[in-house]
Write a protein that holds these residues in place. Structure first.
Motif, PDB file in Angstrom:
ATOM      1  N   TYR A  20       0.843  -1.382   0.029  1.00 15.23           N
ATOM      2  CA  TYR A  20      -0.093   0.095   0.035  1.00 15.23           C
ATOM      3  C   TYR A  20       0.589   1.285   0.015  1.00 15.23           C
ATOM      4  N   ASP A  21       0.350   2.476  -0.423  1.00 15.89           N
ATOM      5  CA  ASP A  21       0.822   3.667  -0.065  1.00 15.89           C
ATOM      6  C   ASP A  21       0.034   4.932   0.105  1.00 15.89           C
ATOM      7  N   ARG A  22       0.451   5.941   0.160  1.00 11.95           N
ATOM      8  CA  ARG A  22      -0.239   7.099   0.652  1.00 11.95           C
ATOM      9  C   ARG A  22      -1.545   7.517  -0.023  1.00 11.95           C
ATOM     10  N   ASN A  23      -1.675   6.837  -1.193  1.00  5.41           N
ATOM     11  CA  ASN A  23      -2.768   7.098  -2.226  1.00  5.41           C
ATOM     12  C   ASN A  23      -3.938   6.000  -1.787  1.00  5.41           C
ATOM     13  N   THR A  24      -3.467   4.777  -1.111  1.00  3.34           N
ATOM     14  CA  THR A  24      -4.489   3.783  -0.588  1.00  3.34           C
ATOM     15  C   THR A  24      -5.746   4.367   0.126  1.00  3.34           C
ATOM     16  N   ASN A  25      -6.984   3.905  -0.588  1.00  7.24           N
ATOM     17  CA  ASN A  25      -8.277   4.486   0.157  1.00  7.24           C
ATOM     18  C   ASN A  25      -8.603   3.398   1.199  1.00  7.24           C
ATOM     19  N   GLY A  26      -9.351   4.022   2.154  1.00 12.45           N
ATOM     20  CA  GLY A  26      -9.896   3.247   3.229  1.00 12.45           C
ATOM     21  C   GLY A  26     -10.865   2.302   2.806  1.00 12.45           C
ATOM     22  N   LEU A  27     -11.922   2.644   1.968  1.00 12.67           N
ATOM     23  CA  LEU A  27     -12.777   2.046   1.274  1.00 12.67           C
ATOM     24  C   LEU A  27     -12.270   0.734   0.461  1.00 12.67           C
ATOM     25  N   ASP A  28     -11.399   0.915  -0.423  1.00 14.97           N
ATOM     26  CA  ASP A  28     -10.728  -0.138  -0.920  1.00 14.97           C
ATOM     27  C   ASP A  28     -10.371  -1.212  -0.103  1.00 14.97           C
ATOM     28  N   LEU A  29      -9.838  -0.958   1.117  1.00 15.90           N
ATOM     29  CA  LEU A  29      -9.466  -1.738   2.077  1.00 15.90           C
ATOM     30  C   LEU A  29     -10.651  -2.686   2.756  1.00 15.90           C
ATOM     31  N   VAL A  30     -11.739  -2.012   2.926  1.00 18.24           N
ATOM     32  CA  VAL A  30     -12.935  -2.308   3.472  1.00 18.24           C
ATOM     33  C   VAL A  30     -13.321  -3.409   2.585  1.00 18.24           C
ATOM     34  N   HIS A  31     -13.572  -3.142   1.008  1.00 22.29           N
ATOM     35  CA  HIS A  31     -13.999  -4.022   0.159  1.00 22.29           C
ATOM     36  C   HIS A  31     -13.023  -5.321   0.063  1.00 22.29           C
ATOM     37  N   LYS A  32     -11.624  -5.041   0.006  1.00 21.88           N
ATOM     38  CA  LYS A  32     -10.823  -6.096   0.191  1.00 21.88           C
ATOM     39  C   LYS A  32     -10.762  -7.294   0.984  1.00 21.88           C
ATOM     40  N   PHE A  33     -10.865  -6.537   2.334  1.00 20.71           N
ATOM     41  CA  PHE A  33     -11.313  -7.599   3.601  1.00 20.71           C
ATOM     42  C   PHE A  33     -12.802  -7.544   4.074  1.00 20.71           C
ATOM     43  N   ALA A  34     -13.610  -7.606   3.209  1.00 23.55           N
ATOM     44  CA  ALA A  34     -14.803  -7.827   3.343  1.00 23.55           C
ATOM     45  C   ALA A  34     -15.466  -8.595   4.475  1.00 23.55           C
ATOM     46  N   GLU A  35     -14.989  -9.797   4.378  1.00 17.48           N
ATOM     47  CA  GLU A  35     -15.316 -11.005   5.372  1.00 17.48           C
ATOM     48  C   GLU A  35     -14.835 -10.735   6.811  1.00 17.48           C
ATOM     49  N   GLN A  36     -13.693  -9.622   6.866  1.00 15.95           N
ATOM     50  CA  GLN A  36     -13.299  -9.377   8.439  1.00 15.95           C
ATOM     51  C   GLN A  36     -14.454  -8.135   8.710  1.00 15.95           C
ATOM     52  N   VAL A  37     -15.123  -7.558   8.018  1.00 17.68           N
ATOM     53  CA  VAL A  37     -16.125  -6.507   8.519  1.00 17.68           C
ATOM     54  C   VAL A  37     -17.580  -7.134   8.696  1.00 17.68           C
TER      55      VAL A  37
END
Length: 330
Positions: free
Chosen positions: A4-21
């Motif tokens: 990841y980097d400074r341009n990574t968006n939080g929502l992208d991570l939420v979708h990527k790790f959806a099963e952990q949400v």
């Protein structure tokens, strides 16, 4: 280089790790609209958590955040718990409200996000340094009090205490944490101490809880335009001088050079560093506790040794217990 980097968006991570949400309970302090706590909560709502517990000063202030969550996903249960973080009596009452709530059977993730920065010298209701009291000690009490519900979530639970690159300004003033020595107070020294405390608290929590599958992290969101800058803006002409002094201590360059090197992030970019430690299940396989640009880092230029030293973490725990007047058998 991390994934990841400074341009990574939080929502992208939420979708990527959806099963952990999905179907998990999240507690977030500081849900003020336009802030990182609100952005994090709204982002998490996209993948159907069971419950979002928002802990803040007033429901009226948090209502736009609650409405935004419902706009994203009307099925998410949202609970609001009122707290005044400058009062330990209020913090203890909020913790008891959470413990007494039968609907809150467990808390999978705690995100200690609420903070103040560079305030003038003030004390909390309990006579504590204002920034240390709100940024660290209030969360120390809240988190330790509600620990039974965190442990009820079982292995995989997370405690995220939001820190800052400002921790590089100073370590813990063990002999004078409340700046009682005349002339010792500096706005960013107080902030730096509090942000170091956030990291050391995570270090000690890991020591005490990792065997039970509960892990703690301390991210920096980077520079994001939020209400956190309220006190800095109030400094007026004095702000540039103080910011310059802080930037040289933290980054070795001026505030202008700092801003050129690290431009202000969006709320989505800032929230990524809070969201990844909250939900990435594989993070425990990596080394480190401090998260910058959504990546774990142990780079001594980025994370100071005074913020990761296990002996200092244990010492801070004892100091924190002394300052709040309560022992915690964790």
């Amino acid at each position: 280089m991390g994934a990841y980097d400074r341009n990574t968006n939080g929502l992208d991570l939420v979708h990527k790790f959806a099963e952990q949400v999905k179907n998990r309970n999240f507690l977030i302090t500081g849900p003020t609209p336009g802030g990182l706590g609100a952005e994090t909560a709204i982002s998490l709502a996209a993948e159907s958590p069971a419950m979002l517990i928002l802990v803040g000063r007033s429901q009226a202030k948090a209502q736009p955040t609650i409405d935004a969550i419902k706009g994203v996903n009307p099925t998410v249960k949202v609970k609001f718990v009122e707290v005044e973080l400058s009062s330990l009596k209020s913090v203890r009452a909020a913790a008891q409200t959470i413990l007494d709530d039968k609907e809150v059977s467990k808390i999978d993730v705690v995100i200690n996000n609420a903070a103040v920065m560079a305030s003038p010298q003030m004390q909390t209701e309990d006579g504590l340094d204002y920034q240390l009291g709100i940024n660290h000690l209030s969360h120390f009490v809240l988190t330790n009090k509600i620990l039974p519900k965190i442990l009820a979530a079982g292995p995989g639970a997370r405690i995220v205490s939001v820190s800052s690159s400002g921790h590089r300004y100073t370590g813990i003033r063990f002999r004078d944490p409340n700046f009682k020595e005349p002339g010792s107070y500096k706005e960013f020294a107080s902030y730096g101490q509090a942000k170091t405390a956030n990291i050391l608290y995570a270090v000690e929590l890991n020591k005490r809880l990792a065997s039970r599958g509960v892990h703690a992290y301390a991210p920096t969101p980077g520079s994001v335009a939020t209400n956190l800058q309220t006190y800095v803006r109030a400094l007026g002409a004095k702000a540039t001088e103080l910011l310059d002094e802080a930037a040289y201590k933290v980054n070795g360059i001026s505030i202008a050079e700092t801003r050129a090197r690290d431009p202000t992030k969006t709320l989505q970019q800032g929230s990524a560093s809070l969201i990844r430690p909250a939900i990435d299940p594989d993070l425990v396989k990596e080394e480190g506790i401090f998260i910058d640009d959504a990546n774990l880092t142990t780079d001594p230029e980025v994370i100071k040794s005074w913020a990761t030293n296990p002996e200092l973490a244990e010492k801070l725990w004892s100091l924190s217990e002394e300052l709040v007047g309560e022992k915690f058998d964790v």
